[in-house]
Write a protein that holds these residues in place. Structure first.
Motif, PDB file in Angstrom:
ATOM      1  N   THR A 320       0.840  -1.191   0.000  1.00 42.83           N
ATOM      2  CA  THR A 320       0.000   0.000   0.000  1.00 42.83           C
ATOM      3  C   THR A 320       0.889   1.259   0.000  1.00 42.83           C
ATOM      4  OG1 THR A 320      -1.547  -1.351   1.254  1.00 42.83           O
ATOM      5  CG2 THR A 320      -2.108   0.955   1.033  1.00 42.83           C
ATOM      6  N   ARG A 348       7.860  -8.106   7.340  1.00 43.31           N
ATOM      7  CA  ARG A 348       7.273  -7.895   8.665  1.00 43.31           C
ATOM      8  C   ARG A 348       8.046  -8.677   9.704  1.00 43.31           C
ATOM      9  NH1 ARG A 348       0.787  -7.881   7.348  1.00 43.31           N
ATOM     10  NH2 ARG A 348       0.981  -6.293   5.727  1.00 43.31           N
ATOM     11  N   ASN A 400      -9.143  -0.937   9.018  1.00 43.36           N
ATOM     12  CA  ASN A 400      -7.800  -0.503   8.621  1.00 43.36           C
ATOM     13  C   ASN A 400      -7.754   0.992   8.876  1.00 43.36           C
ATOM     14  OD1 ASN A 400      -6.709  -2.893   7.338  1.00 43.36           O
ATOM     15  ND2 ASN A 400      -8.148  -2.510   5.672  1.00 43.36           N
ATOM     16  N   PHE A 428     -10.244   3.947   0.361  1.00 40.72           N
ATOM     17  CA  PHE A 428      -9.304   4.831   1.062  1.00 40.72           C
ATOM     18  C   PHE A 428     -10.047   6.014   1.665  1.00 40.72           C
ATOM     19  CE2 PHE A 428      -5.742   3.027  -1.704  1.00 40.72           C
ATOM     20  CZ  PHE A 428      -5.223   2.271  -0.659  1.00 40.72           C
ATOM     21  N   ALA A 446      -9.626  -0.307  -3.038  1.00 35.82           N
ATOM     22  CA  ALA A 446      -8.340  -1.015  -3.103  1.00 35.82           C
ATOM     23  C   ALA A 446      -8.421  -2.325  -2.346  1.00 35.82           C
ATOM     24  CB  ALA A 446      -7.245  -0.137  -2.506  1.00 35.82           C
TER      25      ALA A 446
HETATM   26  N1  LIG Z   1      -2.376  -3.179   3.202  1.00 35.77           N
HETATM   27  C1  LIG Z   1      -3.323  -4.190   3.575  1.00 35.77           C
HETATM   28  C2  LIG Z   1      -4.128  -4.680   2.412  1.00 35.77           C
HETATM   29  C3  LIG Z   1      -5.053  -3.588   1.894  1.00 35.77           C
HETATM   30  C4  LIG Z   1      -4.723  -2.953   0.749  1.00 35.77           C
HETATM   31  C5  LIG Z   1      -5.539  -1.945   0.249  1.00 35.77           C
HETATM   32  C6  LIG Z   1      -6.693  -1.639   0.928  1.00 35.77           C
HETATM   33  C7  LIG Z   1      -7.023  -2.280   2.079  1.00 35.77           C
HETATM   34  C8  LIG Z   1      -6.201  -3.249   2.566  1.00 35.77           C
HETATM   35  C9  LIG Z   1      -2.543  -5.369   4.183  1.00 35.77           C
HETATM   36  O1  LIG Z   1      -1.365  -5.326   4.227  1.00 35.77           O
HETATM   37  O2  LIG Z   1      -3.132  -6.348   4.623  1.00 35.77           O
END
Ligand SMILES: N[C@@H](Cc1ccccc1)C(=O)O
Length: 487
Positions: A320, A348, A400, A428, A446
């Motif tokens: 992202t 990670r 999120n 977003f 997304a």
């Molecule tokens: N970045 C999130 C995935 C995601 C991408 C775009 C929109 C929402 C969620 C993850 O790492 O799990």
């Protein structure tokens, strides 16, 4: 065996004059003897000189006549001893080529009278051609004129036989010293490495030929995802660097600085260089304000936003961060709808187990347009996953920091008989998009998922370490021929 025979023989004789004769006298294959000679010669145990001999071998046609008789004799025998036979009758009794060659040779030999009717001129003939051919098969010597006539009729061809004559070389010994190929732990412990003679490297040796091209399953699945995105009209984003600033990985995504993901327990921070050199200052200011005080209709988080936190370098934790940089660049241009995707590596600080690694790949897609709704997000995901053969989907509300609403994506796994989580998605937040400069009615939907998980499901792998990293199961790669990548 051949080696002992050669070195042993030279202990009591000056020379092996002909490797071919030597091989047959010692009950060895000439090929084996030649290989040993080459090897011993390389180490100067022996000196070897080429010898060549011309020999004759039967052509296919020659072999046929050696077995069935020459055409002229076959033709002669087809003519009755008394009286005559019509040429047409005779032709029917023989092979077309035997008839043609037989007529001309038997005529030349004055064995038969050739006309409309064919009759014998002599009562007995000998098959000289067949006898000669058999003698050649047996390796006997023939007179020059016989060879010439068989050669002219293309029944034999010359073949060059190659062999060696051999004498002792400067390093001759009745037994070859064993040369070591590896320096072992025992050699070092016992100290016998000092007396060992090591085999020299052969830089000209070729490795075993590869049976075919193979591609790693992850690359194959990556390409499948790429194809699906492209079919759906998505463009690939430049995936930048693995090292990213906290600003682009977190702050620009409206992820508060106290968020647990920003802890070193979850994220790899860089020691050197520990901070980023450059951030777009005006935009940083807008991001800082939205965290601190809100704006754009948001109340913000109301905390003391620190620049030092945003400057910290890390290994990006999700793709992202790639989308964020892309959207920021897009917002600077006059608005046009876009569909983007990326597939790349993320990191990670996780404890490694059967299903988790500290580095893996994420697949990320986004659609940017005016007036998008949650229905559009569900529709795009439905289309995307059904192209992968996952048509039974379920969405679960989730959280999120950068999307609202957010949904976890589940797919029914027929093999496992249960719902498995396959990705995360959302729209977003305005707190992320508006500081970038997008018009208020522009929405971005997304989603993201790991590349490893579908690859494991598709390849029946239950330990991620068999798929990725230094313990990868190489036979897995061999089972994935390159021709199926579909490039
Ligand atoms: N970045 C999130 C995935 C995601 C991408 C775009 C929109 C929402 C969620 C993850 O790492 O799990």
């Amino acid at each position: 065996m051949a080696e002992d025979a050669i070195l042993g023989y030279l202990a009591t004789h000056d020379e092996i004059s002909d490797s071919g004769i030597f091989a047959s006298q010692h009950g060895l294959q000439h090929n084996d003897v030649v290989n040993v000679i080459k090897s011993l010669h390389g180490f100067r145990y022996i000196d070897a000189e080429d010898i060549k001999r011309e020999s004759w071998v039967l052509t296919d046609e020659g072999k046929k006549y050696a077995a069935e008789g020459s055409p002229e004799v076959q033709l002669f025998l087809a003519v009755p001893p008394e009286g005559s036979i019509s040429k047409d009758e005779l032709q029917k009794k023989l092979d077309p080529s035997v008839f043609k060659i037989g007529c001309s040779q038997a005529g030349k030999n004055k064995w038969v009278d050739m006309g409309k009717q064919v009759s014998r001129k002599v009562q007995h003939v000998e098959d000289k051609v067949k006898d000669l051919l058999i003698r050649i098969q047996d390796g006997q010597e023939l007179r020059k004129e016989d060879l010439t006539s068989l050669k002219a009729r293309k029944l034999i061809v010359a073949q060059t036989w190659k062999g060696y004559s051999v004498r002792k070389g400067p390093n001759y010994a009745p037994n070859r010293k064993k040369v070591a190929t590896d320096l072992t732990r025992e050699n070092l412990q016992k100290g016998d490495w000092k007396d060992l003679e090591f085999k020299e490297y052969n830089f000209n040796a070729k490795g075993p030929p590869a049976e075919a091209g193979h591609v790693h399953p992850l690359l194959k699945v990556k390409q499948q995802f790429r194809n699906i995105f492209v079919q759906m009209g998505f463009e690939e984003m430049p995936t930048n660097n693995y090292v990213e600033s906290s600003f682009w990985n977190f702050d620009a995504l409206f992820q508060p600085q106290q968020h647990p993901a920003r802890d070193s327990h979850d994220t790899f921070f860089l020691e050197a260089p520990s901070t980023t050199k450059q951030l777009p200052e005006d935009y940083v200011e807008l991001v800082k304000n939205v965290h601190k005080d809100g704006g754009y209709g948001s109340r913000g988080y109301n905390y003391d936003w620190k620049r030092e936190e945003a400057d910290k370098n890390l290994l990006r934790t999700h793709t992202t961060a790639v989308s964020t940089r892309m959207l920021y660049a897009l917002a600077k241009e006059s608005f046009a709808p876009k569909r983007y995707f990326s597939i790349d590596r993320v990191f990670r600080n996780e404890s490694v187990d059967r299903t988790h690694l500290a580095e893996f790949h994420q697949i990320e897609g986004l659609v940017c347009d005016r007036g998008l709704t949650l229905g559009d997000l569900i529709g795009v995901l439905d289309d995307f996953f059904s192209r992968l053969g996952m048509s039974k989907l379920k969405f679960k509300p989730a959280y999120n920091p950068y999307t609202e609403p957010s949904m976890e994506i589940f797919s029914y796994h027929e093999g496992l008989g249960k719902w498995v989580e396959i990705g995360n998605s959302g729209m977003f937040r305005p707190e992320m998009l508006l500081p970038m400069g997008f018009p208020e009615d522009v929405c971005v939907i997304a989603w993201g998922l790991s590349l490893e998980r579908p690859t494991m499901i598709l390849n029946g792998i239950d330990n991620i370490r068999d798929l990725f990293g230094h313990k990868v199961d190489l036979s897995l790669i061999k089972r994935n021929p390159i021709c199926r990548i579909g490039l």
